[in-house]
Design an enzyme around this catalytic site. Sequence first.
Site, mmCIF file in Angstrom:
data_model
loop_
_atom_site.group_PDB
_atom_site.id
_atom_site.type_symbol
_atom_site.label_atom_id
_atom_site.label_comp_id
_atom_site.label_asym_id
_atom_site.label_seq_id
_atom_site.Cartn_x
_atom_site.Cartn_y
_atom_site.Cartn_z
ATOM 1 N N ILE A 286 1.208 -1.436 -0.336
ATOM 2 C CA ILE A 286 0.100 0.308 -0.364
ATOM 3 C C ILE A 286 0.884 0.721 0.042
ATOM 4 O O ILE A 286 1.829 1.064 0.478
ATOM 5 C CB ILE A 286 -0.522 0.385 1.579
ATOM 6 C CG1 ILE A 286 -0.607 0.204 3.046
ATOM 7 C CG2 ILE A 286 -1.968 -1.115 1.336
ATOM 8 C CD1 ILE A 286 -1.632 0.149 3.949
ATOM 9 N N SER A 287 0.335 2.814 -0.435
ATOM 10 C CA SER A 287 1.167 3.307 -0.177
ATOM 11 C C SER A 287 2.030 3.667 -1.145
ATOM 12 O O SER A 287 1.741 2.943 -2.741
ATOM 13 C CB SER A 287 0.918 3.577 1.029
ATOM 14 O OG SER A 287 2.095 5.658 0.586
ATOM 15 N N ASN A 288 3.536 3.649 -1.116
ATOM 16 C CA ASN A 288 4.923 3.484 -1.765
ATOM 17 C C ASN A 288 4.918 2.094 -2.376
ATOM 18 O O ASN A 288 5.687 1.587 -3.128
ATOM 19 C CB ASN A 288 5.819 4.486 -1.146
ATOM 20 C CG ASN A 288 5.819 5.421 -1.294
ATOM 21 O OD1 ASN A 288 5.510 6.266 -1.868
ATOM 22 N ND2 ASN A 288 7.385 6.567 0.046
#
Length: 671
Positions: A286-288
């Site tokens: 998730i995210s980066n």
Amino acid sequence: MSAQSLRTAAATAALVLLACAVSPVAVAAKQRPAAPNARQEAASMFSAERQTEHRGEHDDLLSAGLGLDGLRAMVPPAFADAAHPSAAELRRRALWTNWRGIADLAPGGGYGELYGSVARVPGREFSAFATLSGAKQPHRVLVQVPDEFDAKKRCLVVSASSGSRGIYGSIAVAGAWGLPKGCAVAYTDKGAGTDYFDFDAGIGVRADGTTGPVSEGGLAFTPSAGEREASKGVAFKHAHSRDNPEADWGRHVRQAAQFGLRSLDQAFPKQAPFTFANTRVIAVGISNGGGAVLRAAELGDEGRPDKSTHDKDGLDKHWLDAVVAGEPNVYVEGARPLYDYTTEAALLMPCALLHKPLGAMPVAPISGDSAESFCNYAAALGMLGDAAGQATTEVRAQAAYERMRSNGWSDEALRAGALSVNFDLWRAVAATYASAYGRFSAAQPPRTRNPDQPWVSYVYGAGQVAPGAPISERVASEAERAAWWSDASGIPPGAGVYLFGPDAAQAGQRLAPLAGLRELWNGERLSEPGSEQDAERGVALAAAQQRVRKGIEATRAAAPRKDLPIVVVHGLDDGLIPPAFSSAPYVAMARRSSAQVRYWQVRNVQHFDAFLGLPALSTRYLPLLPYIYEALDRVDAHLDQGQPLPADALIETAPRAQGQALKAADLAIPR
């Protein structure tokens, strides 16, 4: 705001997760010849290899024996000697930090009851430094192998840390899903992480998380001799490795998977060899970390028309079996990259949030500058139009709001973006990524005109905190330095390390570095040129902007392999990585290439599950992690039993009422 609040803020910059499941039929379908030299080449990538065991009443793989109650504790696990913690103490504290930075563990939030697991999982950890060809610095890889590993399923979950977190930055995502199911889980810090280097003491971080002098070698991050001689304060790998790690996120993930296979060979020699041809590999993040696994999805095929079963690196093109990406930071051609909208938000969002019809939460940046001062500064730069020059704050706020809306920000993203404003995340992210994209060295005080210095010379270091006075730079203590690896999020401010700009008495002067960061995107001076010095500065800006733009372009994602199952999950209220700039254009690009992509859009979900323990947020937002776990379950069933992938969904949720525990009906997960 206290230093602990700063740590919490920077630490919650994102999520990462992973999963895996394999059936005998599916494994059989994967039986393809392995590249003859790939395994020998893989062995040469890794150094400083370690193996540790985690069993018994007070230790395990998921929580180092802390369990849910220990992870909920407001005080981190203590060190017996604050200045010289053991590797085991550092590991336990790193797990505590990363669980709390990613998941909503508060009572009533549903973790461990409605979704997720912190069940005790005994097993072994294998860790190493991994090196990509051409990189100046290594990245960390770690593999957790549960004692109950299912040798028949032969499943490996591979994940990348969210944000810039250290090696345990995806424990709440990949580990919590994969380990209880008998899968091994491989992690990478993707060239970022918490291996800080103290220039003043000449000390960095060893493979086991303890600190040591550069003279002894064996450090996870070692700036060059010239940098060490000229610089003061603190350097951290994401900003100062000079590798632009984001450009290689996909390769980091694949190297972690290779180390996973290598570790399984060591753990189970009778079942060896474990290869991409006979082991199921599912990537999740998730995210980066979500962006990293999507970049991994493009590796192996690379759009070449040949029919070879191996790519140019000698690796199986079909090494990866499925991907789940949550709230991914991913950039595709034609979309806005992170650096563009981050530098815009750093200047305009504090002002835009004062637009009363938006109904945003109160704005009180921990930097100390008021939202009104941002309005004044943006107006002075001409960013709000001619009419805003002599206008009221209300008029300026409306102009900032309308400009951000016209540039693609939704009301939902703006309202949730208040978290990033209040916790100074926009400045922290923009400064870090400018340095990374430009491959700049750490700023050297006194600041120089060296072209390898960052355009905006932020410096990082320990801070002297005194009531009523600005935080001032100072040398870090031994105890502070010892805890950076376990306590930091990978991007200051946090864990006692602060971000210092040029000294200034006026708000406009303090905010000027934000304009400098924006200039690196658009290449134009935001202030009027005048003097000869300004003309000289314009030449320097052009050179610096070219470096940053080149670095950003190197991060652009390509289409994934056409037959690779992918599920993308994104909260529509994400104010840090809005889906309009990331997931939506990625899904559209992938589908134009006939990829197997499913897309879940979830209402009332923002970027930071860890903040949901705050009463003001628990009644406004829902966690993302339940949808990630569900997507992994659905991918598992697809690969194992041939069940269809989940359909696209716009998920209508219902935030819980004040004082009420989260219920399954609130989540409205598609079935």
